[in-house]
Design an enzyme around this catalytic site. Sequence first.
Site, PDB file in Angstrom:
ATOM      1  CE1 TYR A 148      -3.156  -2.858   0.154  1.00  0.00           C
ATOM      2  CE2 TYR A 148      -3.795  -2.194   2.358  1.00  0.00           C
ATOM      3  CZ  TYR A 148      -3.953  -3.022   1.266  1.00  0.00           C
ATOM      4  OH  TYR A 148      -4.925  -4.009   1.281  1.00  0.00           O
ATOM      5  CE  LYS A 197       0.846 -17.743  -1.749  1.00  0.00           C
ATOM      6  NZ  LYS A 197       0.026 -18.941  -1.557  1.00  0.00           N
ATOM      7  CG  ASP A 254      -7.197  -4.088   4.092  1.00  0.00           C
ATOM      8  OD1 ASP A 254      -8.191  -3.987   4.825  1.00  0.00           O
ATOM      9  OD2 ASP A 254      -7.053  -3.432   3.048  1.00  0.00           O
TER      10      ASP A 254
END
Length: 383
Positions: A148, A197, A254
């Site tokens: 972001y 991940k 989020d």
Amino acid sequence: MNAAVKRGRAIIALLPGDGIGPEVVGAARIVLEAVAKRFGHDFEFEEALIGGAAIDAAGTALPAETVAFCQRADAVLLGAVGGPKWDDPSSTIRPEQGLLGLRRELGLFANIRPVAPHPSLAEASPLKADRLTGVDLVVVRELTGGIYFGAQPLERTEDGERASDICSYTDREVERVVRVAADLARARRRKLTSVDKANVLETSRLWRRVVTRVVAEDYPDIELDHMLVDSCAMRLIQRPAEFDVIVTENMFGDILTDEAAVLAGSIGVLPSASLGAATGGLRRGLYEPIHGSAPDIAGRGIANPIGAILSAALLLRYSLGLEVEAEVVELATHATIAGGRLTPDLVTNGTRAATTGAVAEEIAATAGTARRIGTPAGTAGYA
Ligand code: NAD
């Protein structure tokens, strides 16, 4: 700041914002006032503008006076920002700039969302009641880094336009949020799940290395496991009770925090804290319910105030160091839910719903007097 709080004096900045924001912040204030009276604290409340209300009054979503005031205050309680009046996507001045700007100005990097569904609200959740038994988890989301906040180049290529979002993290950014999560886990069931991940992303491999090192060096008493974000998304629905503290990066957080919120039945009951660096064990913080400004119900006196009231409990705990007072607010809230005084979003069996004010007053009355009440776990505590 700390010395003032220890003497029971604190300045609390209230940023009501837009839509139902003023209604739920007003409700939380009543509860804080009741707690202050009971425990002999001197809380000074002052309101400041943010979001759409600030755009209307001052032409900016985050006036300089609001920032200066929040920096002086011991803690900040916010309602919500936004609404159709300020929704024009082509506008360069938007309500959410107020919230993002304030988080940046206050140096807040860890967003904390506890989820502990109340047993008597199980029917309001889309999950089967047996899956919700024993669910008591906290998601800690990194708030200032990741995709972001990376560069977003938009290029023309031979194949047409190409857009990119760069995801980057420094080891320092990972370490400071992991320490917040590990401290939380230490005060709870000592179980930390780090979500990444790492099979695909380099930032996740760095994340995993840092978490492993920090926990091995400074939190050997904590049980750490690593989980891929896709597995975590499944596990949150299949076996949510297995989680204690989850820590993850910005975008994964989020998404997972909204998923976890569904467990609780209504978006109106969940609190959050955005925390910055610690001074003397207390953290600078911005506290807000996770819901938005709910323009569809604003001004009708039916907004659920519980998310804001539980946010006030987090404020007492993390920014003022008042643990007993925080627990009193939480127990009083549980007692009110168990007693069936509920706003319309939680009423499922046709019984009469209560107003925002009636729920807040009942929680304030319980929190403001010493009496023995039951907790959701069936144990007893003093509220
Ligand atoms: P929302 O959370 O405002 O509302 C979603 C639904 O939940 C609505 O039906 C609403 O009535 C209901 N709801 C929300 N809070 C409730 C409460 N306390 N009690 C009872 N019902 C409640 O989300 P949205 O509709 O997507 O967004 C509305 C506005 O809020 C938008 O302008 C959005 O940008 C803004 N927003 C702000 C924040 C924030 O300030 N942190 C967060 C999310 C959305």
